[in-house]
Design an enzyme around this catalytic site. Structure first.
Site, mmCIF file in Angstrom:
data_model
loop_
_atom_site.group_PDB
_atom_site.id
_atom_site.type_symbol
_atom_site.label_atom_id
_atom_site.label_comp_id
_atom_site.label_asym_id
_atom_site.label_seq_id
_atom_site.Cartn_x
_atom_site.Cartn_y
_atom_site.Cartn_z
ATOM 1 N N ASP A 138 -8.428 -15.059 16.010
ATOM 2 C CA ASP A 138 -7.052 -13.943 17.555
ATOM 3 C C ASP A 138 -8.235 -13.514 18.640
ATOM 4 O OD1 ASP A 138 -6.388 -11.929 19.127
ATOM 5 O OD2 ASP A 138 -4.395 -12.371 18.061
ATOM 6 N N ALA A 167 -2.419 -13.342 19.454
ATOM 7 C CA ALA A 167 -2.510 -14.503 18.625
ATOM 8 C C ALA A 167 -1.732 -14.555 17.828
ATOM 9 C CB ALA A 167 -3.623 -15.114 19.398
ATOM 10 N N ASP A 168 -2.474 -14.201 16.577
ATOM 11 C CA ASP A 168 -1.531 -14.522 15.337
ATOM 12 C C ASP A 168 0.104 -14.045 14.980
ATOM 13 O OD1 ASP A 168 -3.984 -14.479 13.358
ATOM 14 O OD2 ASP A 168 -4.767 -13.009 14.076
ATOM 15 N N TYR A 169 0.657 -12.824 15.066
ATOM 16 C CA TYR A 169 1.891 -12.615 16.004
ATOM 17 C C TYR A 169 2.195 -13.679 16.442
ATOM 18 C CZ TYR A 169 0.265 -7.731 13.628
ATOM 19 O OH TYR A 169 -0.919 -7.467 13.357
#
Length: 403
Positions: A138, A167-169
């Site tokens: 991320d 960024a992951d979510y």
């Protein structure tokens, strides 16, 4: 009532956050998600001690799933997965480019087993380009997408990270929606397809409309950072921090009235939305200075009475007792024999006919080995042999045996 994704089997070979959260959303909506892990397990299982072998981070990314812990480097392990592929509608991994092919799990091989499968690959940078084979977590994507630049300190100019793995979510949400769309297309056409999602793609797309619109018109680009270096939308009052945003003309007029600064309503620097955008630094500086003259419990009712979007900055502990959160049952509690009382947010999307819900907490590593293998036609002797040969691994059985 069944969930909207009832009857869809998803094989989840992803690790960490983006992929697991995407498949968890499908599981919340009724899909049967089988999390396929190595005997060591997803790295997320090992980040903190948690409770009775389960940490909160893994628990929050993997609820409603079954766990199969299998050594895919062995011929027997690969055969188990291939049998599973024949029963699934979706196959998801987040290996770096080329790894799935080297493992014998590239799209061509998987599609030869199940012609109409939706094959999903999640990467950091995509499958080509100079960064394609680099590892990407991320913070790396925050740095590469421009987000860290957007968050830079207004006094020093130092870029900063958002203190959550946004960024992951964002990638997880993008992946879940894309998988659903691919399944919809599959229902209409009868064919599966390869869905490729990169974290960098997802994050730039997410940021563009608000953070980079000045780069839209080719040949007329202006610096997106113009106007971003003033105070942000967190304001100090005499006793606590609040936020307040006035975008429309009516909201700006309401804020001026709430602050007893009516003369600013017709100030030419702030007369229109464009004027307020061009002079954003000056506007926020004035607003910040005015709000510091008030207590939060004095100014917030005035702002709300004037229809200005505003709220206190709530701590995470305060969130547990917030009336809005409580009234809407956003947080739910579950009693688990293994993990005790657990609190989690319910699925955000509320379906009135096919409800999404938390049916089960995240599984222990390999907890569903025996059941899944039996469904695939393996008998008790086969399962014992696979366990003895360390093709499959069950952490629960190992612990109960004192291993």
């Amino acid at each position: 009532m069944p969930g909207a994704m009832e009857g869809v089997r998803v094989l989840d070979l992803t690790t960490m956050v983006a992929g697991p959260v995407a498949t968890m959303m499908l599981a919340d909506q009724g899909a049967e998600v089988i999390k396929v892990e190595s005997p060591h397990g997803d790295l997320m299982r090992h980040f903190s001690r948690g409770r009775n072998g389960m940490n909160a981070a893994f628990l929050s990314c993997n609820r409603n799933k079954r766990s199969l812990a299998v050594d895919l480097k062995s011929a027997d392990g690969l055969e188990i997965l291939k049998r599973l592929i024949a029963t699934a509608q979706v196959f998801v991994h987040n290996f770096r480019p080329g790894i799935a092919e080297r493992m014998g799990l590239g799209e061509e091989i998987v599609r030869a087993i199940r012609r109409d499968i939706v094959y999903v690959s999640i990467t950091g940078y995509g499958t080509k380009g100079p960064y394609a084979n680099q590892r990407a977590y991320d913070p790396v994507i925050q740095a590469m997408s421009g987000l860290a630049d957007i968050q830079r300190d207004r006094d020093t100019g130092r870029p900063r990270m958002v203190r959550t793995i946004i960024a992951d979510y964002t990638t997880a949400l993008t992946a879940a929606q894309a998988i659903t769309a691919a399944l919809f297309a599959r229902e209409r056409t009868g064919g599966g397809q390869h869905v490729r999602i990169s974290m960098l793609d997802a994050m730039i797309s997410y940021l563009w409309p608000e953070a980079m619109p000045s780069l839209t018109f080719v040949g007329d680009e202006t610096d997106p950072s113009d106007g971003e270096v003033g105070p942000d939308l967190v304001f100090a009052t005499q006793d606590r921090y609040i936020t307040a945003a006035a975008l429309s003309d009516d909201e700006w007029a309401g804020m001026c009235r709430a602050l007893n600064r009516q003369e600013l309503i017709d100030d030419l620097r702030f007369k229109t939305a464009r004027d307020r955008s061009v002079n954003a630094v000056e506007r926020r500086t004035i607003t910040s200075a005015e709000l510091e003259k008030w207590r939060a419990d004095e100014i917030l009712p005035r702002l709300l009475a004037n229809d200005v979007p505003s709220a206190p900055v709530v701590s995470r502990f305060e969130l547990l007792h917030d009336k809005q959160v409580s009234e809407n049952h956003i947080l739910e509690e579950f009693d688990s024999e293994q993990f005790g009382k657990v609190r989690m947010p319910r699925p955000a999307a509320l379906f009135d006919r096919t409800p999404a819900k938390i049916r089960a907490l995240a599984p222990r590593l390999g907890a569903d080995n025996a059941a899944i293998l039996a469904e695939l036609g393996y008998d008790a002797d086969d399962i014992t042999r696979l366990e003895s040969n360390k093709v499959v691994h069950n952490s629960v059985k190992k612990e109960s045996a004192g291993g």
